[in-house]
Design a protein around this motif. Structure first.
Motif, PDB file in Angstrom:
ATOM      1  N   LEU A 161      27.487 -26.776 -57.332  1.00 21.08           N
ATOM      2  CA  LEU A 161      26.304 -26.057 -57.798  1.00 21.08           C
ATOM      3  C   LEU A 161      26.447 -24.575 -57.470  1.00 21.08           C
ATOM      4  CD1 LEU A 161      23.589 -28.586 -56.577  1.00 21.08           C
ATOM      5  CD2 LEU A 161      24.615 -28.441 -58.858  1.00 21.08           C
ATOM      6  N   LEU A 162      25.790 -23.739 -58.272  1.00 18.57           N
ATOM      7  CA  LEU A 162      25.894 -22.297 -58.097  1.00 18.57           C
ATOM      8  C   LEU A 162      24.653 -21.756 -57.404  1.00 18.57           C
ATOM      9  CD1 LEU A 162      27.598 -19.719 -58.913  1.00 18.57           C
ATOM     10  CD2 LEU A 162      26.038 -19.530 -60.857  1.00 18.57           C
ATOM     11  N   HIS A 163      24.862 -21.001 -56.348  1.00 15.27           N
ATOM     12  CA  HIS A 163      23.765 -20.313 -55.663  1.00 15.27           C
ATOM     13  C   HIS A 163      23.659 -18.907 -56.259  1.00 15.27           C
ATOM     14  CE1 HIS A 163      23.132 -23.054 -52.055  1.00 15.27           C
ATOM     15  NE2 HIS A 163      24.077 -23.629 -52.776  1.00 15.27           N
ATOM     16  N   TYR A 164      22.573 -18.668 -56.947  1.00 14.56           N
ATOM     17  CA  TYR A 164      22.374 -17.397 -57.650  1.00 14.56           C
ATOM     18  C   TYR A 164      21.340 -16.576 -56.905  1.00 14.56           C
ATOM     19  CZ  TYR A 164      22.043 -14.208 -61.611  1.00 14.56           C
ATOM     20  OH  TYR A 164      22.085 -13.090 -62.418  1.00 14.56           O
ATOM     21  N   ALA A 165      21.750 -15.449 -56.346  1.00 14.75           N
ATOM     22  CA  ALA A 165      20.889 -14.663 -55.469  1.00 14.75           C
ATOM     23  C   ALA A 165      19.708 -14.061 -56.222  1.00 14.75           C
ATOM     24  CB  ALA A 165      21.707 -13.545 -54.814  1.00 14.75           C
TER      25      ALA A 165
ATOM     26  N   GLU B 283      16.559 -25.488 -58.418  1.00 12.87           N
ATOM     27  CA  GLU B 283      15.917 -25.359 -57.113  1.00 12.87           C
ATOM     28  C   GLU B 283      15.719 -23.889 -56.785  1.00 12.87           C
ATOM     29  OE1 GLU B 283      13.792 -26.202 -54.818  1.00 12.87           O
ATOM     30  OE2 GLU B 283      14.869 -28.103 -54.473  1.00 12.87           O
ATOM     31  N   ASP B 284      14.692 -23.630 -56.028  1.00 14.18           N
ATOM     32  CA  ASP B 284      14.378 -22.276 -55.552  1.00 14.18           C
ATOM     33  C   ASP B 284      14.421 -22.298 -54.030  1.00 14.18           C
ATOM     34  OD1 ASP B 284      13.395 -19.761 -55.033  1.00 14.18           O
ATOM     35  OD2 ASP B 284      11.348 -20.191 -55.705  1.00 14.18           O
TER      36      ASP B 284
ATOM     37  N   ARG C  91      16.701 -16.633 -50.311  1.00 19.55           N
ATOM     38  CA  ARG C  91      16.585 -15.731 -51.462  1.00 19.55           C
ATOM     39  C   ARG C  91      17.599 -16.065 -52.562  1.00 19.55           C
ATOM     40  NH1 ARG C  91      13.607 -11.232 -51.153  1.00 19.55           N
ATOM     41  NH2 ARG C  91      14.965 -10.177 -52.637  1.00 19.55           N
ATOM     42  N   SER C  92      17.577 -17.319 -52.978  1.00 16.04           N
ATOM     43  CA  SER C  92      18.492 -17.711 -54.045  1.00 16.04           C
ATOM     44  C   SER C  92      17.924 -18.873 -54.841  1.00 16.04           C
ATOM     45  CB  SER C  92      19.861 -18.096 -53.473  1.00 16.04           C
ATOM     46  OG  SER C  92      19.788 -19.315 -52.761  1.00 16.04           O
TER      47      SER C  92
END
Length: 300
Positions: A81-85, A130-131, A136-137
């Motif tokens: 999964l990608l954690h997008y800031a 998901e938030d 902060r991502s």
């Protein structure tokens, strides 16, 4: 919630992106993304300077850009999964609000992977699942099925394996193809064919092997016929870049594809990238050539 009209526009945009990317060889140029028009009106698909595109008329984010050397810490986790800031500013308004809307509405987004300057590999659809305000991502998944999981932070073994397999298929392999084709200027290294939709990025050492890393110097831009022949050890490449065709194929008599497509390639030199750092690694070529030579000696 996105309107039915917005959903239809998203679908139309994604269809265009897929068509253009396939024609180019799996990627799009920055200028064509900025100059996209819909119903006679200009609608850029990426932002000029930010890593997120939120058209004013859209309730949710349209696209995001992930770049290894970008200003944000966008990272792929060990579960695929990608954690997008979060974007700069208030975490509850602006760009972050529209990403949160995409989470709530399960709207499909386009992820553009910026592998090299001005070149973008589209990955779509992707979903905000998901938030994480505490870090902060947002969490981005590559399949709609993850939007139905109650908690993506605790995947089962099977779910994690599926996510990692998706990451390889939809993130790593397309990115590898883009980097290789761009390095070879969208041209087959063997026969010079320039139609992007007919070109692949062939691994020198297969990606299933521990040495099969997805780097440009472990790749060759090849048309589909030469890629298939290379994978079957019907075509080999020496460490100094000379193309060889298997002895038994040279002895065959068949139609023009065999004669002009394969047999006449025997003895040709690969056309290499302009940048020497992108040239195929000689040690990897030697490793692969040994497999070809062994097959050829048995066939002979």
């Amino acid at each position: 919630m996105d309107s039915p009209g917005e959903a239809a526009v998203r679908e139309q945009i994604m269809g265009w992106v897929a068509q253009r990317a396939e024609a180019n060889g799996g990627f799009l140029h920055r200028e064509e993304l900025l100059d996209f028009h819909l119903a006679g009106e200009r609608l850029p698909l990426i932002d000029y300077s930010r890593g997120i595109r939120n058209p004013a008329a859209f309730a949710s984010t349209l696209s995001i850009v992930s770049s290894a050397d970008g200003p944000y810490d966008d990272t792929e986790s060990d579960d695929g999964l990608l954690h997008y800031a979060y974007r700069k500013g208030d975490p509850w308004s602006g760009d972050n609000r529209k990403l949160r809307n995409a989470l709530e509405s399960k709207s499909p987004l386009i992820l553009f992977r910026k592998e090299v300057a001005n070149i973008y590999t589209p990955v779509m659809p992707v979903y905000v699942v998901e938030d994480y305000p505490e870090e902060r991502s947002f969490i981005i998944a590559l399949d709609e099925s993850f939007t139905f999981l109650p908690d993506v932070t605790h995947l089962s073994t099977a779910q994690r394996a599926y996510a990692l397999r998706l990451a390889k298929q939809r993130l790593h392999q397309p990115a590898f193809r883009t980097r290789v084709l761009v390095a070879y200027e969208t041209r087959c290294a063997v026969c010079h064919l320039r139609h992007g939709s007919l070109l692949d990025a062939a691994h020198i050492v297969p990606d299933s092997h521990e040495r099969g890393v997805p780097t440009v110097n472990n790749g060759l831009a090849m048309c589909k016929i030469h890629h298939a022949a290379y994978d079957q050890n019907m075509l080999g490449v020496t460490p100094d870049g000379t193309v060889e065709i298997a002895t038994d194929l040279l002895a065959e008599v068949d139609g023009p594809m065999l004669k002009y497509g394969l047999q006449e390639m025997n003895g040709h030199q690969l056309t290499l990238p302009r940048k020497r750092t992108d040239w195929p690694d000689r040690e990897l070529l030697a490793w692969r050539y040994e497999r070809f030579a062994g097959r050829d000696s048995v066939a002979g």
